[in-house]
Design a protein around this motif. Structure first.
Motif, PDB file in Angstrom:
ATOM      1  N   PHE A 195       0.822  -1.208   0.000  1.00  0.00           N
ATOM      2  CA  PHE A 195       0.000   0.000   0.000  1.00  0.00           C
ATOM      3  C   PHE A 195       0.855   1.256   0.000  1.00  0.00           C
ATOM      4  O   PHE A 195       0.458   2.284  -0.559  1.00  0.00           O
TER       5      PHE A 195
ATOM      6  N   PRO B 160      -6.328   6.060  -6.714  1.00  0.00           N
ATOM      7  CA  PRO B 160      -7.005   4.820  -6.328  1.00  0.00           C
ATOM      8  C   PRO B 160      -8.522   4.993  -6.319  1.00  0.00           C
ATOM      9  O   PRO B 160      -9.037   6.037  -5.926  1.00  0.00           O
ATOM     10  N   SER B 161      -9.234   3.957  -6.731  1.00  0.00           N
ATOM     11  CA  SER B 161     -10.692   4.019  -6.748  1.00  0.00           C
ATOM     12  C   SER B 161     -11.278   3.754  -5.372  1.00  0.00           C
ATOM     13  O   SER B 161     -12.385   4.216  -5.061  1.00  0.00           O
ATOM     14  N   TRP B 162     -10.558   3.042  -4.526  1.00  0.00           N
ATOM     15  CA  TRP B 162     -11.031   2.744  -3.175  1.00  0.00           C
ATOM     16  C   TRP B 162     -10.808   3.971  -2.293  1.00  0.00           C
ATOM     17  O   TRP B 162      -9.705   4.469  -2.172  1.00  0.00           O
ATOM     18  N   GLY B 163     -11.878   4.456  -1.684  1.00  0.00           N
ATOM     19  CA  GLY B 163     -11.807   5.703  -0.926  1.00  0.00           C
ATOM     20  C   GLY B 163     -10.778   5.686   0.186  1.00  0.00           C
ATOM     21  O   GLY B 163     -10.080   6.682   0.420  1.00  0.00           O
ATOM     22  N   LEU B 164     -10.676   4.565   0.918  1.00  0.00           N
ATOM     23  CA  LEU B 164      -9.715   4.478   2.015  1.00  0.00           C
ATOM     24  C   LEU B 164      -8.292   4.622   1.513  1.00  0.00           C
ATOM     25  O   LEU B 164      -7.476   5.346   2.102  1.00  0.00           O
ATOM     26  N   VAL B 165      -7.968   3.955   0.413  1.00  0.00           N
ATOM     27  CA  VAL B 165      -6.618   4.037  -0.139  1.00  0.00           C
ATOM     28  C   VAL B 165      -6.358   5.429  -0.705  1.00  0.00           C
ATOM     29  O   VAL B 165      -5.254   5.961  -0.589  1.00  0.00           O
ATOM     30  N   ARG B 166      -7.378   6.036  -1.291  1.00  0.00           N
ATOM     31  CA  ARG B 166      -7.232   7.392  -1.816  1.00  0.00           C
ATOM     32  C   ARG B 166      -6.925   8.371  -0.677  1.00  0.00           C
ATOM     33  O   ARG B 166      -6.095   9.281  -0.831  1.00  0.00           O
ATOM     34  N   GLU B 167      -7.579   8.187   0.468  1.00  0.00           N
ATOM     35  CA  GLU B 167      -7.311   9.051   1.627  1.00  0.00           C
ATOM     36  C   GLU B 167      -5.900   8.821   2.153  1.00  0.00           C
ATOM     37  O   GLU B 167      -5.192   9.769   2.512  1.00  0.00           O
TER      38      GLU B 167
END
Length: 219
Positions: free
Chosen positions: A164, A174-181
């Motif tokens: 990560f 990233p499309s996944w919100g958690l990874v984008r944050e």
């Protein structure tokens, strides 16, 4: 080698630049990097030992599971402490005996954030750190096989965290919100103010200890 080129090779000395790679290329390079390969070997060996110990009754499920759970729980704290109080301290780079190590495992990454080879910590520093951070806790909870289970959990967790961390530096959203944050706050650490957001992939301790900031407007 020209910047941006990408060539597979398990023991290759070629470089990989995250700003010129996609997720598929990153994943392929990630599993070929020697440190990750070493972590995988360690996890397979230690996992096999633990399974054998459970099958023969030499270890208890309670001791093994408690050791694994404790490792997963304490790991964010270990990363936070090392990043904030060791890697961002003044002590390592001020002393000749540790300056070279500090340059390799931290300074080079901050100077060349897209270079995959300096994103990973050096194996000779990371693996001993994982051993020290996990095995005593595992031994206290589950004896010898608890220590082995804790080491297995530690290297697997390291692999996940490192993957990560790579994604945070990859040149895509990233499309996944958690990874984008995660990516947003880690990039703020690199390019806005490095005195905060030390957690890299887990910001729980930053929030508890007042070092979290959401973006440039906050710090």
């Amino acid at each position: 080698m020209a910047k941006g080129s990408f060539t597979f090779g398990f023991w290759s000395e070629k470089e990989y630049f995250l700003d010129r790679m996609n997720l598929r290329e990153l994943t392929a390079a990630y599993f070929q990097y020697y440190a990750i390969a070493a972590y995988i070997v360690v996890s397979l060996v230690t996992g096999g030992i633990v399974l054998w110990a459970l099958a023969t009754g030499a270890a208890t499920w309670w001791g093994v599971l408690a050791s694994i759970a404790a490792t997963v729980i304490i790991y964010p704290a270990v990363w936070y402490v090392l990043h904030r109080y060791v890697l961002h301290s003044k002590y390592m780079w001020k002393h000749p005996l540790t300056a070279g190590v500090w340059k390799r495992i931290h300074y080079d990454h901050h100077c060349d954030t897209n270079n995959l080879k300096v994103l990973f910590g050096a194996l000779y520093t990371t693996l001993p750190t994982v051993i020290v951070a996990t095995m005593p806790v595992g031994y206290a909870l589950g004896g010898t096989y608890g220590a082995v289970a804790a080491l297995c959990a530690g290297v697997v967790t390291t692999c996940i965290y490192e993957y990560f961390h790579c994604i945070e530096h990859l040149g895509y959203a990233p499309s996944w919100g958690l990874v984008r944050e995660m990516k947003k706050t880690h990039m703020a650490h690199h390019f806005h103010n490095e005195n905060g957001n030390y957690g890299i992939t887990n910001l729980w301790w930053d929030r508890r200890l007042g070092t979290f900031y959401d973006g440039p407007k906050d710090k």
